[in-house]
Design an enzyme around this catalytic site. Structure first.
Site, PDB file in Angstrom:
ATOM      1  N   SER A  64       1.192  -1.559  -7.143  1.00  0.00           N
ATOM      2  CA  SER A  64      -0.198  -1.651  -6.476  1.00  0.00           C
ATOM      3  C   SER A  64      -1.204  -1.615  -7.357  1.00  0.00           C
ATOM      4  CB  SER A  64      -0.165  -0.302  -5.623  1.00  0.00           C
ATOM      5  OG  SER A  64      -1.456  -0.158  -4.859  1.00  0.00           O
ATOM      6  N   ASP A 276      -6.759  -4.487  -3.635  1.00  0.00           N
ATOM      7  CA  ASP A 276      -5.908  -4.037  -4.534  1.00  0.00           C
ATOM      8  C   ASP A 276      -4.934  -4.917  -5.081  1.00  0.00           C
ATOM      9  OD1 ASP A 276      -3.760  -3.391  -2.799  1.00  0.00           O
ATOM     10  OD2 ASP A 276      -3.420  -1.493  -3.282  1.00  0.00           O
ATOM     11  N   ASP A 278      -1.591  -5.076  -4.569  1.00  0.00           N
ATOM     12  CA  ASP A 278      -0.525  -5.623  -3.683  1.00  0.00           C
ATOM     13  C   ASP A 278      -1.050  -6.021  -2.312  1.00  0.00           C
ATOM     14  OD1 ASP A 278      -0.819  -3.132  -3.166  1.00  0.00           O
ATOM     15  OD2 ASP A 278       1.058  -2.702  -2.920  1.00  0.00           O
ATOM     16  N   GLU A 370      -7.472   5.563   5.233  1.00  0.00           N
ATOM     17  CA  GLU A 370      -7.894   6.518   4.175  1.00  0.00           C
ATOM     18  C   GLU A 370      -9.325   6.100   3.673  1.00  0.00           C
ATOM     19  OE1 GLU A 370      -4.076   8.465   1.801  1.00  0.00           O
ATOM     20  OE2 GLU A 370      -4.470   6.328   1.453  1.00  0.00           O
ATOM     21  N   ASN A 372      -9.957   5.409   0.907  1.00  0.00           N
ATOM     22  CA  ASN A 372      -9.972   4.326  -0.341  1.00  0.00           C
ATOM     23  C   ASN A 372      -9.230   2.811   0.367  1.00  0.00           C
ATOM     24  OD1 ASN A 372      -6.978   4.485   0.290  1.00  0.00           O
ATOM     25  ND2 ASN A 372      -6.532   5.966  -1.259  1.00  0.00           N
ATOM     26  N   THR A 501       0.704  10.683  -7.583  1.00  0.00           N
ATOM     27  CA  THR A 501       1.069   9.618  -8.343  1.00  0.00           C
ATOM     28  C   THR A 501       0.660   9.777  -9.689  1.00  0.00           C
ATOM     29  OG1 THR A 501      -1.221   8.719  -7.902  1.00  0.00           O
ATOM     30  CG2 THR A 501       0.471   8.137  -6.261  1.00  0.00           C
TER      31      THR A 501
HETATM   32  C1  16G Z   1      -0.621   6.329  -3.027  1.00  0.00           C
HETATM   33  C2  16G Z   1      -0.538   5.977  -1.458  1.00  0.00           C
HETATM   34  C3  16G Z   1      -2.028   6.231  -0.951  1.00  0.00           C
HETATM   35  C4  16G Z   1      -2.724   7.399  -1.624  1.00  0.00           C
HETATM   36  C5  16G Z   1      -2.552   7.592  -2.857  1.00  0.00           C
HETATM   37  C6  16G Z   1      -2.783   8.867  -3.312  1.00  0.00           C
HETATM   38  C7  16G Z   1       0.778   4.709   0.067  1.00  0.00           C
HETATM   39  C8  16G Z   1       1.217   3.258   0.343  1.00  0.00           C
HETATM   40  N1  16G Z   1      -0.012   4.721  -1.133  1.00  0.00           N
HETATM   41  O1  16G Z   1      -1.119   5.302  -3.361  1.00  0.00           O
HETATM   42  O2  16G Z   1      -2.200   6.186   0.363  1.00  0.00           O
HETATM   43  O3  16G Z   1      -4.130   7.360  -1.198  1.00  0.00           O
HETATM   44  O4  16G Z   1      -0.912   7.368  -3.269  1.00  0.00           O
HETATM   45  O5  16G Z   1      -2.853   9.207  -4.706  1.00  0.00           O
HETATM   46  O6  16G Z   1       1.067   5.475   0.694  1.00  0.00           O
HETATM   47  P1  16G Z   1      -2.624  10.648  -5.407  1.00  0.00           P
HETATM   48  O7  16G Z   1      -1.829  11.401  -4.809  1.00  0.00           O
HETATM   49  O8  16G Z   1      -2.448  10.320  -6.826  1.00  0.00           O
HETATM   50  O9  16G Z   1      -4.141  11.086  -5.265  1.00  0.00           O
HETATM   51 MG    MG Z   2      -1.576  -0.880  -2.802  1.00  0.00          MG
END
Ligand code: 16G
Ligand code: MG
Length: 543
Positions: A64, A276, A278, A370, A372, A501
């Site tokens: 992504s 973004d 992807d 979201e 974002n 993440t």
């Molecule tokens: C991922 C999620 C996104 C979320 C982000 C938060 C999907 C496809 N993507 O990219 O929705 O806003 O994580 O990231 O679900 P964080 O937990 O690091 O704040």
């Molecule tokens: Mg993406």
């Protein structure tokens, strides 16, 4: 299962000793060089999931918005949805099994999930433009084949396009044709139908500048733009011919830095948007006559779409329920606007598309975004049938017109998941139909100034949250400290959550002025640092 063959093949995709990874918010994500074994194993898992659900399963190779050197993988469930939660655990176990344990773990999953091993399996695969993606998707294929699964490799696709393919295949083509041509046709036809009757006030209104983050979105949009050129002309920037993927560009960069991407020429009041890496996120923005930058984010997209949908839904008079789903990151002004001005019920879920998607499914018409820029609109099967029936049966009048418009809206949204290309076409259609400029859209409400920060802690799991991540229940004292700090400012709100993440804690604050939002965010960061085991440098005031 031919476990000997699995063991042999797996040796060619051996797991580095001791490496452990989690199936996170959107699958596995890390440096590309650590992912070969994960890809092979996700090929294995996709076969088991396909046998269990007796359906086609998707595997997408992408990281992504993350840097080009990273990569990742996620599985797509039968109706184009994110992998079921119980299988996320299986995915984590399988990815982390040491080589000698792999056959046993595989058999375990098969038993626990009651997989009929005699069932056929079919897996579809897609990948983004990262240099590592081609080889990694070959590893997925190796995993699929060694368990006797059939597959179709779509090669380069946006993530939402792969979701679309899975959905089409599991609904015997009723949703659309499972080809890239089918995707272009379906969306473009709906867009052209929807915008047919608009009066366009000149070429300016029909042109949109798109920053493609140097990613897959550029390739696909370039192929697609001829299909809808009579209604909209798109100009591509950061199309991958020069720059690096997601570097100083793309939706994540624009949203988090609140500034335009590099590599795009913006004249004042021109409508621009960014995808973004992807192409499952989109944000809009423009420069005003004074040269000031304005971001039009996912919250404002949700506001535009829901206010647009309200009218035809009322017109058809079938009391279809409309709901908007947001996360804690939604700007307070957007929530207030939706609830108080639009009078639409608003719900808050945890961060991550799967949570919003699930909640949105509770309504006849569920709008989810979201901040974002991830999001879409879901129509329940019942609502869709009702609308299609009305569009056919009614005499030519206002009600039928509303039903027909909604029918095109249903076709234009990628119902499987949020999709930057599909969202872009919906937004462009609404702006054209309503005769709105980007400034007028932006003026629906004024965002509260806000700030996001990251704090490094030894173990981010010491923080746990409740109430859709808006309250911290652990460590003791943290929520009380946040409450005290929030009281010091007007129109203020703040929350903290461990990232899904990255190995950090995220802090969000908003208040009546940028200065106050900044200082609240700083004070909350300090509280996190002190109460949740901060490491490294203490948070500093000022930005
Ligand atoms: C991922 C999620 C996104 C979320 C982000 C938060 C999907 C496809 N993507 O990219 O929705 O806003 O994580 O990231 O679900 P964080 O937990 O690091 O704040
Ligand atoms: Mg993406």
């Amino acid at each position: 299962m031919d476990l000997d063959a699995v063991t042999k093949q797996s040796a060619l995709h051996a797991k580095p000793d001791g490496l452990t990874l989690q199936y996170g918010t959107a699958g596995f994500r890390t440096k590309a060089e650590h992912l070969d074994h994960v890809m092979f194993r996700m090929g294995l898992l996709a076969v088991l999931r396909s046998k269990q659900t007796k359906s086609t399963i998707g595997v997408m190779v992408t990281a992504s918005h993350n840097p080009e050197e990273d990569n990742g993988v996620k599985l797509v469930d039968p109706l184009g949805e994110m992998l079921a939660q119980s299988w996320e655990e299986h995915a984590t176990c399988l990815a982390n099994a040491e080589e000698p344990d792999l056959p046993r773990v595989l058999v375990d999953i098969g038993e626990k999930a009651a997989v009929n091993l005699h069932q056929d399996a079919f897996v579809v695969i897609g990948r983004d433009t990262r240099p590592s993606s081609e080889k990694l998707s070959q590893s997925v294929i190796d995993g699929v084949t060694v368990l006797g699964g059939q597959f179709h490799d779509y090669g380069l696709l946006t993530t939402p396009q792969l979701h679309y393919m899975v959905y089409c295949r599991n609904t015997s083509g009723r949703y659309g044709k499972a080809t890239i041509e089918g995707y272009y046709q379906k969306l473009s036809t709906a867009f052209v139908e929807l915008t047919k009757q608009t009066f366009c006030s000149g070429d300016d209104q029909r042109t949109l500048k798109v920053d493609c983050a140097n990613g897959i979105g550029a390739l696909k949009l370039r192929e697609m733009k001829h299909y809808f050129s009579q209604g909209l002309s798109v100009q591509l920037f950061n199309d991958g011919t020069k720059g690096k993927l997601n570097h100083l560009c793309g939706a994540d960069f624009v949203k988090s830095h609140q500034k335009p991407p590099q590599g795009i020429e913006m004249k004042s009041n021109e409508r621009c948007c960014s995808f973004d890496g992807d192409a499952d996120r989109i944000v809009y923005y423009y420069h005003d006559a004074e040269g000031q930058f304005h971001l039009v984010d996912g919250d404002k997209i949700a506001a535009l779409i829901s206010s647009f949908l309200k009218e035809p839904l009322l017109e058809i008079g079938d009391s279809l329920s409309l709901g908007v789903v947001q996360t804690a990151y939604a700007n307070g002004s957007s929530t207030r606007y939706l609830e108080e001005v639009m009078k639409v019920p608003v719900y808050c879920t945890k961060t991550g598309v799967k949570h919003l998607h699930r909640k949105a499914q509770e309504f006849d018409v569920g709008v989810y975004f979201e901040a974002n820029g991830h999001g879409t609109v879901l129509f329940s099967k019942a609502a869709e049938m009702k609308i299609k029936q009305l569009a056919k049966e009614l005499e030519e009048d206002k009600k039928r017109k509303a039903a027909k418009m909604l029918e095109n809206v249903i076709d234009l949204f990628n119902q499987a998941t949020g999709d930057a290309i599909s969202d872009m076409l919906v937004i462009e259609a609404i702006l054209a139909l309503k005769g709105l400029t980007v400034q007028q859209w932006d003026a629906l409400y004024t965002d509260l100034p806000n700030r996001q920060l990251k704090v490094k802690v030894a173990d981010r799991q010491v923080i746990s949250t409740t109430d859709a991540e808006r309250q911290a229940v652990k460590p003791p004292g943290l929520q009380e400290a946040i409450n005290e700090l929030v009281k010091k400012y007007r129109l203020s709100r703040a929350f903290v959550r461990p990232s899904g993440t990255e190995d950090i804690v995220r802090v969000y604050a908003e208040a009546d002025s940028q200065e106050n939002a900044d200082s609240l965010a700083y004070e909350v960061s300090l509280a996190v640092f002190q109460l949740a085991g901060g490491i490294g440098e203490r948070p500093q005031p000022g930005f």
